[in-house]
Design an enzyme around this catalytic site. Sequence first.
Site, PDB file in Angstrom:
ATOM      1  N   LEU A  92       0.818  -1.215   0.000  1.00  0.00           N
ATOM      2  CA  LEU A  92       0.000   0.000   0.000  1.00  0.00           C
ATOM      3  C   LEU A  92       0.849   1.262   0.000  1.00  0.00           C
ATOM      4  CD1 LEU A  92      -2.681  -1.039   2.650  1.00  0.00           C
ATOM      5  CD2 LEU A  92      -3.061  -0.766   0.202  1.00  0.00           C
ATOM      6  N   GLY A  95       7.255   4.248   4.008  1.00  0.00           N
ATOM      7  CA  GLY A  95       7.728   5.452   4.675  1.00  0.00           C
ATOM      8  C   GLY A  95       8.985   5.152   5.465  1.00  0.00           C
ATOM      9  N   GLY A  96       9.373   6.093   6.328  1.00  0.00           N
ATOM     10  CA  GLY A  96      10.578   5.916   7.121  1.00  0.00           C
ATOM     11  C   GLY A  96      10.484   4.743   8.077  1.00  0.00           C
ATOM     12  N   PHE A  97       9.259   4.390   8.469  1.00  0.00           N
ATOM     13  CA  PHE A  97       9.037   3.274   9.398  1.00  0.00           C
ATOM     14  C   PHE A  97       9.199   1.919   8.716  1.00  0.00           C
ATOM     15  CE2 PHE A  97       5.174   2.551   7.188  1.00  0.00           C
ATOM     16  CZ  PHE A  97       4.686   3.813   6.884  1.00  0.00           C
ATOM     17  N   ASP A 221       2.501  14.986  15.840  1.00  0.00           N
ATOM     18  CA  ASP A 221       2.833  14.922  14.411  1.00  0.00           C
ATOM     19  C   ASP A 221       1.578  15.057  13.549  1.00  0.00           C
ATOM     20  OD1 ASP A 221       4.660  14.757  12.329  1.00  0.00           O
ATOM     21  OD2 ASP A 221       4.578  12.577  12.203  1.00  0.00           O
TER      22      ASP A 221
END
Length: 397
Positions: A92, A95-97, A221
């Site tokens: 999907l 990201g950074g994670f 955030d």
Amino acid sequence: MGLCFSSSSPNPPQQYSGSASTDSKNVGFSATTSSAGKSQFSEIASGSIDSSQGSLPLPSPHGQILERPNLKVFSFGDLKSATKSFKSDTLLGEGGFGRVYKGWLDEKTLSPAKAGSGMVVAIKKLNPQSTQGFQEWQSEVNFLGRLSHPNLVKLLGYCWDDDELLLVYEFLPKGSLENHLFRRNPNIEPLSWNTRFKIAIGAARGLAFLHASEKQIIYRDFKASNILLDVNFNAKISDFGLAKLGPSGGQSHVTTRVMGTYGYAAPEYIATGHLYVKSDVYGFGVVLLEILTGMRALDTKRPTGQQNLVEWTKPLLSSKKKLKTIMDAKIVGQYSPKAAFQAAQLTLKCLEHDPKQRPSMKEVLEGLEAIEAIHEKSKESKTCNSYQPPRQRVVRV
């Protein structure tokens, strides 16, 4: 149904991590990967023992804070099966994670189901190389595992299997607010004024819920990409990796490492590392500005002097004439000038430099609901004024 993550945008907001001070611990447990730590974590997350800082009180009849997380513990094999071995066609976003995959689970048992059957879920698989991944993963379990509210994404469970850390969420089919505001996809219709306001009010309810508990939760955030939308465009706040418990013992703020997203973080937080509950209000103001203008908080493709949306547009928001020049052209004619100006004034209050001067999220929510009422009244008035009674036919004898 629930969560949807999209791939990163062509001009995404930049994450940053500064060093204002040492970070305080999140509720529940310490960041340890030892076997003893893992055992204690599993007991806390599954609800068999209470967290070290006690339970958070119930702040609202429209939401709930549980004493202990109520989550399913998945095996890595279960989630591998649910995602067709993390096949590329189930990806999907990234990201950074790490990466987020679409998966399928049985609705009743939450055991793996065949692709296309059962319940669709979003499975976040953390990147083992991510320096912040473990702490953010813990924070997600700690907060979303105990928070239940219509405007917060639902966390169903987690997996901690050797080096594999995963989270399982409800799936939201409409994706993020960011997708709908900024993507040039001909298949995605521009959001109407009514839908934008519905999203803003839903997100405000979610933040107000977090701030309403005795031990306030600071989200830290808030941005358009973290507001996800269900099939009816109801907003749900996602990604609690940076969330913190608010100040206690009469203190006004929490001192923590500066982490967040450029363009959305409050000025006092960037400058000092002092995090206030009203630092979230500033972030909300930035998103409200994006909703009104249809422009990103930061965009290097804009002309010099216009790249930072807040700095550029703030002086224009208090003038009805100048406001027209920055309102999103895609919603022209859909709103009353009075409602738009009131929304601009509320945005200005959220963006006050001094956090003490900003309204609370409860006041922001009340302001948004009042503006929605102004818009509805204006629509009714136009409908009444446009009504023309049928002409009487004169019959001459």
